[in-house]
Design a protein around this motif. Structure first.
Motif, short mmCIF file in Angstrom:
data_model
loop_
_atom_site.label_atom_id
_atom_site.label_comp_id
_atom_site.label_asym_id
_atom_site.label_seq_id
_atom_site.Cartn_x
_atom_site.Cartn_y
_atom_site.Cartn_z
N PHE A 1 -1.63 22.39 5.04
CA PHE A 1 -3.05 22.20 4.75
C PHE A 1 -3.95 23.09 5.61
O PHE A 1 -5.03 23.50 5.18
CB PHE A 1 -3.43 20.72 4.85
N CYS B 1 -3.69 26.42 3.81
CA CYS B 1 -4.36 26.31 2.53
C CYS B 1 -5.88 26.36 2.71
O CYS B 1 -6.58 27.13 2.05
CB CYS B 1 -3.93 25.01 1.85
N ARG B 2 -6.37 25.55 3.63
CA ARG B 2 -7.82 25.54 3.91
C ARG B 2 -8.28 26.92 4.39
O ARG B 2 -9.33 27.41 3.99
CB ARG B 2 -8.10 24.47 4.96
N GLN C 1 -8.43 29.23 1.46
CA GLN C 1 -9.57 28.86 0.61
C GLN C 1 -10.88 29.35 1.23
O GLN C 1 -11.80 29.77 0.53
CB GLN C 1 -9.60 27.35 0.38
N ARG D 1 -7.39 31.28 -4.12
CA ARG D 1 -6.87 30.04 -4.69
C ARG D 1 -5.55 29.71 -4.00
O ARG D 1 -4.66 30.58 -3.91
CB ARG D 1 -6.65 30.17 -6.20
N ARG E 1 -2.83 26.11 -3.00
CA ARG E 1 -2.63 24.66 -2.93
C ARG E 1 -1.28 24.38 -2.26
O ARG E 1 -0.42 25.25 -2.17
CB ARG E 1 -2.73 23.99 -4.30
N GLU F 1 2.15 21.96 -2.05
CA GLU F 1 3.00 21.01 -2.78
C GLU F 1 4.18 20.58 -1.94
O GLU F 1 4.65 21.32 -1.08
CB GLU F 1 3.48 21.62 -4.11
N TRP G 1 -6.04 16.51 4.22
CA TRP G 1 -6.56 17.27 3.07
C TRP G 1 -7.92 16.79 2.61
O TRP G 1 -8.35 17.12 1.50
CB TRP G 1 -5.56 17.30 1.92
N GLU H 1 -9.20 21.78 -1.21
CA GLU H 1 -9.18 21.69 -2.67
C GLU H 1 -7.75 21.81 -3.20
O GLU H 1 -6.86 22.26 -2.50
CB GLU H 1 -10.05 22.80 -3.27
N ARG H 2 -7.58 21.37 -4.47
CA ARG H 2 -6.26 21.43 -5.08
C ARG H 2 -6.37 22.09 -6.45
O ARG H 2 -6.24 21.45 -7.48
CB ARG H 2 -5.69 20.00 -5.19
N ASP I 1 -5.79 24.36 -9.85
CA ASP I 1 -4.66 24.55 -10.76
C ASP I 1 -4.51 26.05 -11.03
O ASP I 1 -5.48 26.72 -11.35
CB ASP I 1 -4.95 23.80 -12.07
#
Lengths: 317, 317
Positions: free
Chosen positions: B35, B38-39, B42, B47, B49, B51, B64, B68-69, B71
């Motif tokens: 995270f 990811c952050r 972002q 983009r 995410r 998993e 989190w 954001e998550r 697609d």
């Protein structure tokens, strides 16, 4: 009189034959402070030694490996991590209470009994303040001092677990590790090692666990009988104080420890928003926001009743 | 191919639609890494995410809050804190094993399965490496990232207790606290809170404690039956692994955890000089010098026998 780090360093620079007093029932912070300061002063070619009213448990012996213990008539007396002359321990209270030239401490509850007091209540451990004093004295850090300072930082913050472990605490810990502090071994001795007698005492104490006020308060009791059954004694008791607060939902965890004279020493550990120091102050004790203590008269049922009525008042406030 | 922090940052700078994979049965370090990265990505307007093959326990949800998550079809896949594709978890192993573009890790046992690997075995937590990558990416730290990084540092070092907590670990912790990491609350959730079901499981497991080899080895067993009796489950089991090593004199502490299929997951914790990774390698497992793991076939007596014969060999070496 309150003084700052620089003034404390200047004051110490002008002194010799310095007696350093820890509090009674000594812990890692008061001893870490005492021996770090003592070693630092000795490195400046001063005579200094540490004394404690109570016996110092063997597990702390690495703190004075390289610290000398010279004989002299004290001309200057420093108390470290001692918030109140009562905490010097009985023998020392009567002998030294009105003779403390300098107190270095981090307890907000310090009663300012000393001629001069260097008090930093934002420090997670008094060892943080001692570190700054040694820096101001231009003492060259070494592995012995680093072990002492690290021990105080780690033990007083529950190994950096509690809210009193600040960014400054971590930065000093980093510097102490760089100077050779044997951090993992120290933590192993202080936190990771349960004697068989302690393990037995812990089990007995946990059997006494009681929950009150919809699970917001939890109490354990340690009695003289439990010491007999487990082969343990009061010196091993401290870690039990933090167990009741660990149960989910508990805001106030308390340990009632029966003394030989039938009174009870109470150790309180809280979660926000409950103020442990304020709770203990209602019972003529004191301490920190999350960890504090007081004394209550026995028998056990009377002590519990008094404690619970004060916890109730604080939870309802 | 092994690459350094700068090369990893340059590589990430040129990518978008980045899928970040944690290991299965996720812990604070792999999730903190995921995270935080990811952050950070972002915040660079990419983009990305995270998993995980397994369900993430609720207690980690603060990691989190502000992540954001989105697609998207992944165009670049990063595995964080994953030493071996087997550790991705069954569902992800078959799907992603040969597609990992970048692995960021601190396990010396990493099998270098990824196209590129940033591996720093001197890091106490993979979050230390992620911190350096984010710095190299010029990501502005914020409280969300700080919570993630601090969580990895703290959980993988036993709250700064073990030998893998270095001066660097403490310095990054200090910076994360300065950036707003809620250290005390994180530690309270990760270390200070026992659910009632965990407390019950712990008591049952400790009843199974056995000592071997003149008290130099201690074993606890956690069975499916114990989960039923306590109302607990495997997700709460981890902290029990460190209890046997806490008893004085123990050099090798082991937890045997019965899986649904009747095999046993073994968690080893050692004190110097015993090498936990070397011990587990004898049983086709791996890990760190003081903490490692492996799998053994059941039934329990057979698993114990195999484990004990390997412990014996290592203690005699």
């Amino acid at each position: 009189m309150r003084i700052d780090v620089k003034a404390a360093a200047r004051l110490l620079e002008g002194q010799d034959d310095i007696l350093i007093l820890s509090h009674g029932h000594p812990d890692g912070d008061t001893l870490g402070c005492g021996f770090a300061l003592c070693r630092g002063l000795q490195k400046l070619n001063k005579r200094a030694r540490v004394e404690c009213a109570d016996e110092i448990p063997d597990k702390y012996s690495y703190l004075w490996r390289e610290v000398e213990r010279p004989d002299f008539v004290p001309r200057f007396i420093v108390a470290v991590d001692v918030a109140d002359t009562k905490l010097l321990g009985k023998a020392f209270e009567s002998r030294y209470a009105d003779q403390i030239d300098l107190c270095i401490d981090h307890h907000g509850s310090n009663i300012l009994y000393a001629e001069r007091t260097l008090l930093d209540a934002s420090a997670g451990a008094t060892c943080e303040v001692i570190f700054e004093v040694l820096k101001a004295l231009h003492v060259e850090m070494d592995a012995q001092i680093a072990d002492c300072i690290y021990t105080g930082l780690s033990t007083d913050t529950g190994c950096f677990r509690y809210s009193n472990a600040t960014a400054r605490t971590h930065r000093i810990a980093a510097e102490m590790i760089d100077c050779g502090a044997d951090a993992a071994i120290i933590n192993q001795v202080m936190f990771e090692t349960k004697t068989r007698t302690y393990a037995a005492l812990e089990r007995l104490a946990l059997d006494s666990l009681e929950m009150y006020f919809d699970g917001r308060a939890a109490l354990v009791t340690v009695t003289q009988e439990m010491y007999r059954l487990s082969g343990s004694d009061e010196s091993e008791c401290d870690p039990i104080a933090s167990l009741p607060r660990q149960i989910e939902g508990v805001l106030v965890g308390a340990m009632l420890r029966e003394k030989v004279d039938g009174t009870f020493k109470v150790s309180i550990r809280t979660h926000r928003p409950v103020d442990a120091a304020a709770l203990c102050k209602r019972m003529n004790g004191g301490g920190h926001p999350r960890a504090a203590g007081c004394q209550l008269e026995g028998p056990l049922e009377r002590a519990k009743e008094e404690l619970l009525s004060n916890i109730k008042a604080v939870l309802e406030a």
